[in-house]
Motif scaffolding. Structure first.
Motif, PDB file in Angstrom:
ATOM      1  N   THR A 124       0.809  -1.215   0.000  1.00  0.00           N
ATOM      2  CA  THR A 124       0.000   0.000   0.000  1.00  0.00           C
ATOM      3  C   THR A 124       0.847   1.274   0.000  1.00  0.00           C
ATOM      4  OG1 THR A 124      -0.126   0.115   2.429  1.00  0.00           O
ATOM      5  CG2 THR A 124      -1.797  -1.205   1.296  1.00  0.00           C
ATOM      6  N   ASN A 125       2.164   1.105   0.113  1.00  0.00           N
ATOM      7  CA  ASN A 125       3.069   2.258   0.173  1.00  0.00           C
ATOM      8  C   ASN A 125       3.491   2.647  -1.244  1.00  0.00           C
ATOM      9  OD1 ASN A 125       5.316   3.996   0.443  1.00  0.00           O
ATOM     10  ND2 ASN A 125       5.859   3.100   2.422  1.00  0.00           N
ATOM     11  N   GLU A 126       2.854   3.672  -1.792  1.00  0.00           N
ATOM     12  CA  GLU A 126       3.128   4.057  -3.178  1.00  0.00           C
ATOM     13  C   GLU A 126       4.546   4.585  -3.360  1.00  0.00           C
ATOM     14  OE1 GLU A 126       0.229   6.655  -4.842  1.00  0.00           O
ATOM     15  OE2 GLU A 126      -1.462   5.316  -4.384  1.00  0.00           O
ATOM     16  N   LYS A 127       5.061   5.281  -2.363  1.00  0.00           N
ATOM     17  CA  LYS A 127       6.419   5.814  -2.457  1.00  0.00           C
ATOM     18  C   LYS A 127       7.429   4.676  -2.553  1.00  0.00           C
ATOM     19  CE  LYS A 127       9.629   9.025  -0.221  1.00  0.00           C
ATOM     20  NZ  LYS A 127       9.870   9.907   0.949  1.00  0.00           N
ATOM     21  N   GLN A 128       7.225   3.642  -1.750  1.00  0.00           N
ATOM     22  CA  GLN A 128       8.118   2.494  -1.796  1.00  0.00           C
ATOM     23  C   GLN A 128       8.002   1.765  -3.134  1.00  0.00           C
ATOM     24  OE1 GLN A 128       7.235  -1.104   0.474  1.00  0.00           O
ATOM     25  NE2 GLN A 128       9.338  -1.134   1.224  1.00  0.00           N
ATOM     26  N   GLN A 129       6.784   1.632  -3.649  1.00  0.00           N
ATOM     27  CA  GLN A 129       6.596   0.973  -4.935  1.00  0.00           C
ATOM     28  C   GLN A 129       7.310   1.738  -6.048  1.00  0.00           C
ATOM     29  OE1 GLN A 129       5.142  -2.074  -5.345  1.00  0.00           O
ATOM     30  NE2 GLN A 129       5.081  -2.050  -3.106  1.00  0.00           N
ATOM     31  N   PHE A 160       9.981   3.630  -5.643  1.00  0.00           N
ATOM     32  CA  PHE A 160      11.410   3.410  -5.443  1.00  0.00           C
ATOM     33  C   PHE A 160      11.838   2.065  -6.024  1.00  0.00           C
ATOM     34  CE2 PHE A 160      14.423   1.186  -2.565  1.00  0.00           C
ATOM     35  CZ  PHE A 160      15.581   1.856  -2.920  1.00  0.00           C
ATOM     36  N   LEU A 161      11.067   1.012  -5.761  1.00  0.00           N
ATOM     37  CA  LEU A 161      11.431  -0.318  -6.257  1.00  0.00           C
ATOM     38  C   LEU A 161      11.344  -0.390  -7.781  1.00  0.00           C
ATOM     39  CD1 LEU A 161       9.770  -2.611  -3.558  1.00  0.00           C
ATOM     40  CD2 LEU A 161      12.160  -1.861  -3.741  1.00  0.00           C
ATOM     41  N   LEU A 162      10.388   0.342  -8.372  1.00  0.00           N
ATOM     42  CA  LEU A 162      10.309   0.404  -9.830  1.00  0.00           C
ATOM     43  C   LEU A 162      11.562   1.060 -10.389  1.00  0.00           C
ATOM     44  CD1 LEU A 162       8.720   0.018 -12.459  1.00  0.00           C
ATOM     45  CD2 LEU A 162       7.648   2.246 -12.042  1.00  0.00           C
ATOM     46  N   TRP A 163      12.018   2.155  -9.741  1.00  0.00           N
ATOM     47  CA  TRP A 163      13.252   2.812 -10.169  1.00  0.00           C
ATOM     48  C   TRP A 163      14.428   1.848 -10.077  1.00  0.00           C
ATOM     49  CZ3 TRP A 163      18.045   3.590  -8.211  1.00  0.00           C
ATOM     50  CH2 TRP A 163      18.864   4.513  -8.901  1.00  0.00           C
ATOM     51  N   MET A 164      14.503   1.096  -8.989  1.00  0.00           N
ATOM     52  CA  MET A 164      15.594   0.138  -8.796  1.00  0.00           C
ATOM     53  C   MET A 164      15.612  -0.898  -9.920  1.00  0.00           C
ATOM     54  SD  MET A 164      17.374   0.814  -5.967  1.00  0.00           S
ATOM     55  CE  MET A 164      17.972  -0.651  -5.109  1.00  0.00           C
ATOM     56  N   ARG A 165      14.431  -1.409 -10.260  1.00  0.00           N
ATOM     57  CA  ARG A 165      14.351  -2.434 -11.318  1.00  0.00           C
ATOM     58  C   ARG A 165      14.808  -1.886 -12.666  1.00  0.00           C
ATOM     59  NH1 ARG A 165       9.374  -3.601  -8.413  1.00  0.00           N
ATOM     60  NH2 ARG A 165       9.524  -5.685  -7.464  1.00  0.00           N
ATOM     61  N   ARG A 166      14.576  -0.608 -12.891  1.00  0.00           N
ATOM     62  CA  ARG A 166      14.908  -0.001 -14.184  1.00  0.00           C
ATOM     63  C   ARG A 166      16.341   0.522 -14.235  1.00  0.00           C
ATOM     64  NH1 ARG A 166       9.315   3.415 -15.431  1.00  0.00           N
ATOM     65  NH2 ARG A 166       8.022   1.600 -15.947  1.00  0.00           N
ATOM     66  N   ASN A 167      17.046   0.410 -13.130  1.00  0.00           N
ATOM     67  CA  ASN A 167      18.381   1.003 -13.060  1.00  0.00           C
ATOM     68  C   ASN A 167      19.440   0.043 -12.522  1.00  0.00           C
ATOM     69  OD1 ASN A 167      18.263   4.125 -13.758  1.00  0.00           O
ATOM     70  ND2 ASN A 167      16.351   3.564 -12.754  1.00  0.00           N
ATOM     71  N   GLY A 168      19.364  -1.182 -12.973  1.00  0.00           N
ATOM     72  CA  GLY A 168      20.463  -2.103 -12.733  1.00  0.00           C
ATOM     73  C   GLY A 168      20.289  -3.102 -11.615  1.00  0.00           C
ATOM     74  N   TYR A 169      19.162  -3.062 -10.900  1.00  0.00           N
ATOM     75  CA  TYR A 169      18.965  -3.974  -9.779  1.00  0.00           C
ATOM     76  C   TYR A 169      17.877  -5.008 -10.089  1.00  0.00           C
ATOM     77  CZ  TYR A 169      21.620  -0.753  -6.801  1.00  0.00           C
ATOM     78  OH  TYR A 169      22.607   0.042  -6.253  1.00  0.00           O
TER      79      TYR A 169
END
Length: 201
Positions: free
Chosen positions: A70-75, A77-86
């Motif tokens: 339910t934490n949109e900010k965390q979601q 962040f994780l989307l950014w991580m997936r798109r940037n090498g993680y």
């Protein structure tokens, strides 16, 4: 006879780093988050990946974390991580009797360490959790180098003892912290298959 071992290393830091080969990175997100809190910094995950790869060939960088769906900010962040090498490995948080929430990902980290043996030459474990020591030791017996990166005050001696190299986050915090520039979004970076260690970080 034994008193000089702490002061006379067998290999210089450069010698330890020159034969890292293919590097796989395993980041315990919760452990790193609390370490950053202790250090009073915010992690720049672009800088972190460059620093941990250190000019070697990156096989994959795993980021393990508990998630609140339910934490949109965390979601975001994780989307950014997936798109940037993680490669993000997420597990739903479980509420404990005391009201706190936790997700333990030690098993996932250990399984990935073991299953990828042979695909990497060096495993970089960003965690201080002693529960990972047995898996790290088993991986080292299969021929891989083990590097542990964590905050010393939060790190089990058993994990340090099985590592070929230990890096205290306090010693590299200037290399991996975000610079305060207001609301600047995370910046992406190109392919990380090969990273040139001579480029400024």
């Amino acid at each position: 006879m034994f008193e000089d071992f702490d002061h006379d290393p067998l290999f210089t830091p450069d010698q330890l780093l020159e034969n890292r080969g293919r590097v796989a990175i395993f980041i315990d997100g919760s452990n790193l988050f609390y370490a950053a809190l202790q250090l009073g910094i915010e992690i720049d995950y672009t800088k972190l990946l460059h620093r941990l790869t250190g000019g070697s060939r990156l096989l994959r960088a795993f980021f393990y974390t508990g998630v609140d769906r339910t934490n949109e900010k965390q979601q975001g962040f994780l989307l950014w991580m997936r798109r940037n090498g993680y490669r993000v490995i997420a597990k739903d948080l479980v509420q404990l009797p005391d009201g706190s929430k936790k997700a333990n990902l030690d098993v996932e980290i250990a399984v990935d360490l073991m299953s990828l043996v042979g695909s990497f030459d060096t495993a970089v474990i960003v965690s201080g959790d002693g529960d990972l020591a047995y898996a790290a030791d088993a991986v080292s017996y299969r021929g891989a180098r083990i590097e542990v990166v964590s905050l010393r005050s939060m790190t089990s001696d058993s994990l340090i003892n099985v590592a070929d190299r230990y890096v205290d986050l306090d010693q590299i915090k200037d290399d991996i912290q975000k610079q305060s520039k207001g609301n600047v979004p995370y910046r992406s970076f190109p392919s990380l298959t090969i990273i040139d260690s001579d480029k400024p970080r």
